[in-house]
Design a protein around this motif. Structure first.
Motif, mmCIF file in Angstrom:
data_model
loop_
_atom_site.group_PDB
_atom_site.id
_atom_site.type_symbol
_atom_site.label_atom_id
_atom_site.label_comp_id
_atom_site.label_asym_id
_atom_site.label_seq_id
_atom_site.Cartn_x
_atom_site.Cartn_y
_atom_site.Cartn_z
ATOM 1 N N PRO A 219 0.823 -1.220 0.000
ATOM 2 C CA PRO A 219 0.000 0.000 0.000
ATOM 3 C C PRO A 219 0.859 1.272 0.000
ATOM 4 O O PRO A 219 1.935 1.308 0.606
ATOM 5 C CB PRO A 219 -0.800 -0.121 1.300
ATOM 6 N N PHE A 220 0.364 2.290 -0.678
ATOM 7 C CA PHE A 220 1.084 3.559 -0.739
ATOM 8 C C PHE A 220 1.363 4.104 0.659
ATOM 9 O O PHE A 220 2.437 4.642 0.925
ATOM 10 C CB PHE A 220 0.279 4.588 -1.539
ATOM 11 N N ARG A 221 0.409 3.984 1.568
ATOM 12 C CA ARG A 221 0.591 4.526 2.918
ATOM 13 C C ARG A 221 1.726 3.811 3.636
ATOM 14 O O ARG A 221 2.505 4.446 4.365
ATOM 15 C CB ARG A 221 -0.713 4.389 3.710
ATOM 16 N N SER A 222 1.850 2.501 3.425
ATOM 17 C CA SER A 222 2.936 1.756 4.042
ATOM 18 C C SER A 222 4.289 2.231 3.518
ATOM 19 O O SER A 222 5.251 2.391 4.293
ATOM 20 C CB SER A 222 2.764 0.256 3.768
ATOM 21 N N ILE A 223 4.375 2.459 2.206
ATOM 22 C CA ILE A 223 5.624 2.954 1.607
ATOM 23 C C ILE A 223 5.985 4.309 2.200
ATOM 24 O O ILE A 223 7.122 4.552 2.606
ATOM 25 C CB ILE A 223 5.485 3.062 0.082
ATOM 26 N N TRP B 117 8.839 9.228 -4.545
ATOM 27 C CA TRP B 117 7.648 9.981 -4.943
ATOM 28 C C TRP B 117 6.593 9.979 -3.842
ATOM 29 O O TRP B 117 5.864 10.958 -3.665
ATOM 30 C CB TRP B 117 7.078 9.429 -6.240
ATOM 31 N N MET B 118 6.523 8.914 -3.073
ATOM 32 C CA MET B 118 5.602 8.877 -1.937
ATOM 33 C C MET B 118 5.998 9.915 -0.880
ATOM 34 O O MET B 118 5.145 10.554 -0.254
ATOM 35 C CB MET B 118 5.571 7.486 -1.316
ATOM 36 N N VAL B 119 7.291 10.104 -0.695
ATOM 37 C CA VAL B 119 7.757 11.137 0.232
ATOM 38 C C VAL B 119 7.343 12.515 -0.276
ATOM 39 O O VAL B 119 6.819 13.344 0.477
ATOM 40 C CB VAL B 119 9.291 11.064 0.401
ATOM 41 N N HIS B 120 7.573 12.760 -1.563
ATOM 42 C CA HIS B 120 7.198 14.055 -2.139
ATOM 43 C C HIS B 120 5.718 14.338 -1.933
ATOM 44 O O HIS B 120 5.338 15.431 -1.467
ATOM 45 C CB HIS B 120 7.526 14.072 -3.632
ATOM 46 N N ARG B 121 4.862 13.391 -2.278
ATOM 47 C CA ARG B 121 3.419 13.629 -2.183
ATOM 48 C C ARG B 121 2.971 13.753 -0.727
ATOM 49 O O ARG B 121 2.082 14.550 -0.419
ATOM 50 C CB ARG B 121 2.654 12.524 -2.915
ATOM 51 N N VAL C 226 10.070 19.822 10.947
ATOM 52 C CA VAL C 226 9.269 19.045 9.999
ATOM 53 C C VAL C 226 10.047 18.910 8.687
ATOM 54 O O VAL C 226 10.497 19.921 8.128
ATOM 55 C CB VAL C 226 7.914 19.732 9.736
ATOM 56 N N PRO C 227 10.242 17.681 8.168
ATOM 57 C CA PRO C 227 10.923 17.532 6.875
ATOM 58 C C PRO C 227 10.166 18.269 5.779
ATOM 59 O O PRO C 227 8.947 18.120 5.634
ATOM 60 C CB PRO C 227 10.913 16.016 6.632
ATOM 61 N N THR C 228 10.889 19.054 5.000
ATOM 62 C CA THR C 228 10.294 19.873 3.951
ATOM 63 C C THR C 228 11.154 19.770 2.702
ATOM 64 O O THR C 228 12.388 19.831 2.784
ATOM 65 C CB THR C 228 10.215 21.343 4.395
ATOM 66 N N GLU C 229 10.523 19.587 1.560
ATOM 67 C CA GLU C 229 11.280 19.516 0.315
ATOM 68 C C GLU C 229 11.776 20.903 -0.054
ATOM 69 O O GLU C 229 10.997 21.852 -0.151
ATOM 70 C CB GLU C 229 10.411 18.949 -0.801
ATOM 71 N N GLU D 211 -0.414 15.884 -0.694
ATOM 72 C CA GLU D 211 -1.179 15.408 -1.836
ATOM 73 C C GLU D 211 -1.626 13.960 -1.628
ATOM 74 O O GLU D 211 -1.031 13.224 -0.838
ATOM 75 C CB GLU D 211 -0.330 15.493 -3.109
ATOM 76 N N ARG D 212 -2.686 13.545 -2.332
ATOM 77 C CA ARG D 212 -3.138 12.160 -2.267
ATOM 78 C C ARG D 212 -2.018 11.249 -2.742
ATOM 79 O O ARG D 212 -1.319 11.543 -3.711
ATOM 80 C CB ARG D 212 -4.371 11.950 -3.148
ATOM 81 N N LEU D 213 -1.849 10.129 -2.044
ATOM 82 C CA LEU D 213 -0.773 9.217 -2.422
ATOM 83 C C LEU D 213 -1.071 8.471 -3.717
ATOM 84 O O LEU D 213 -0.158 8.174 -4.484
ATOM 85 C CB LEU D 213 -0.515 8.225 -1.285
ATOM 86 N N ALA D 214 -2.339 8.158 -3.985
ATOM 87 C CA ALA D 214 -2.711 7.550 -5.259
ATOM 88 C C ALA D 214 -2.442 8.550 -6.379
ATOM 89 O O ALA D 214 -2.745 9.741 -6.248
ATOM 90 C CB ALA D 214 -4.175 7.144 -5.236
ATOM 91 N N HIS D 215 -1.880 8.088 -7.495
ATOM 92 C CA HIS D 215 -1.442 9.014 -8.527
ATOM 93 C C HIS D 215 -1.268 8.274 -9.848
ATOM 94 O O HIS D 215 -1.295 7.041 -9.904
ATOM 95 C CB HIS D 215 -0.111 9.649 -8.122
ATOM 96 N N ASP D 216 -1.064 9.045 -10.910
ATOM 97 C CA ASP D 216 -0.759 8.498 -12.227
ATOM 98 C C ASP D 216 0.759 8.329 -12.324
ATOM 99 O O ASP D 216 1.496 9.329 -12.299
ATOM 100 C CB ASP D 216 -1.255 9.463 -13.309
ATOM 101 N N PRO D 217 1.265 7.104 -12.412
ATOM 102 C CA PRO D 217 2.723 6.901 -12.424
ATOM 103 C C PRO D 217 3.435 7.557 -13.600
ATOM 104 O O PRO D 217 4.651 7.767 -13.546
ATOM 105 C CB PRO D 217 2.873 5.382 -12.451
#
Length: 214
Positions: free
Chosen positions: A123-127, A157-161, A191-194, A166-172
């Motif tokens: 799952p995206f949330r686990s990643i 990309w999961m970290v970025h979103r 807080v980690p920030t890009e 942003e929603r973790l579900a996305h168009d790869p």
């Protein structure tokens, strides 16, 4: 004290002439082009005079090979963290598209029913959770300088979103995470920030084979 910055470096191009989804399968090494990409990422960190104090990689071969030029440039040993690994995927070892591709086989369709989770793997949330935990530990693993984490496209990309809210579900197809790219994080109010993204190997991407990741 904590690290000044944490850099999320994606591995370079993998030698994958059969264009299969390699995921966590062993034996997938960098191509000659991928090694040049890894060297470009290391050169970028050197040119920016980043004070890299620690390098941590996913345990897969391609990430350890991508870390090698950074280790050499800064005279550091490698550390491994399982939390940086590519997500598991039910389609590992298969070609996804084209004649005989897994997407055309009705037996595989039940694994495709929920792309928001996703139903074909971790799952995206686990990643996101494991990557954010690894990043937090990385920030606190040194008293000064930067930490480099060498990982894979989807985990980065999961970290970025996650950090962007942003929603973790996305168009790869719309991931902004090139081969050997560097996504940089800093702590802002703890807080980690890009704070940056560069693609040092951009000139090498046109002939590259970027097939095989999750």
């Amino acid at each position: 004290m904590v690290a000044s910055q944490v850099h999320l470096v994606r591995h370079g191009e993998v030698f994958n002439p059969e264009r299969v989804l390699y995921g966590r399968l062993p034996g997938f090494k960098l191509s000659d082009l991928g090694q040049r990409m890894a060297e470009a990422a290391a050169a970028d960190l050197v040119e920016r005079a980043r004070p890299v104090a620690r390098v941590i990689a996913s345990p897969l071969q391609r990430t350890q090979e991508s870390a090698a030029p950074i280790l050499a440039a800064f005279g550091l040993p490698i550390h491994l963290d399982d939390r940086l690994i590519e997500p598991a995927n039910r389609f590992e070892g298969k070609r996804m598209r084209g004649p005989g591709g897994a997407l055309r086989d009705p037996r595989n369709w039940p694994s495709l029913v929920n792309p928001s989770r996703p139903s074909w793997g971790e799952p995206f949330r686990s990643i996101s959770n494991r990557m954010l935990a690894a990043i937090d530990d990385a920030f606190h693993s040194v008293d000064d300088g930067d930490v480099v984490l060498v990982s894979h496209q989807l985990p980065i990309w999961m970290v970025h979103r996650s950090l962007a809210g942003e929603r973790l579900a996305h168009d790869p197809r719309h991931r902004r995470c090139d081969l050997s790219s560097i996504t940089t994080l800093a702590l802002q109010y703890n807080v980690p920030t890009e704070v940056g993204y560069v693609s040092p190997a951009a000139a090498l991407l046109v002939p590259a084979n970027d097939v095989g990741a999750v």
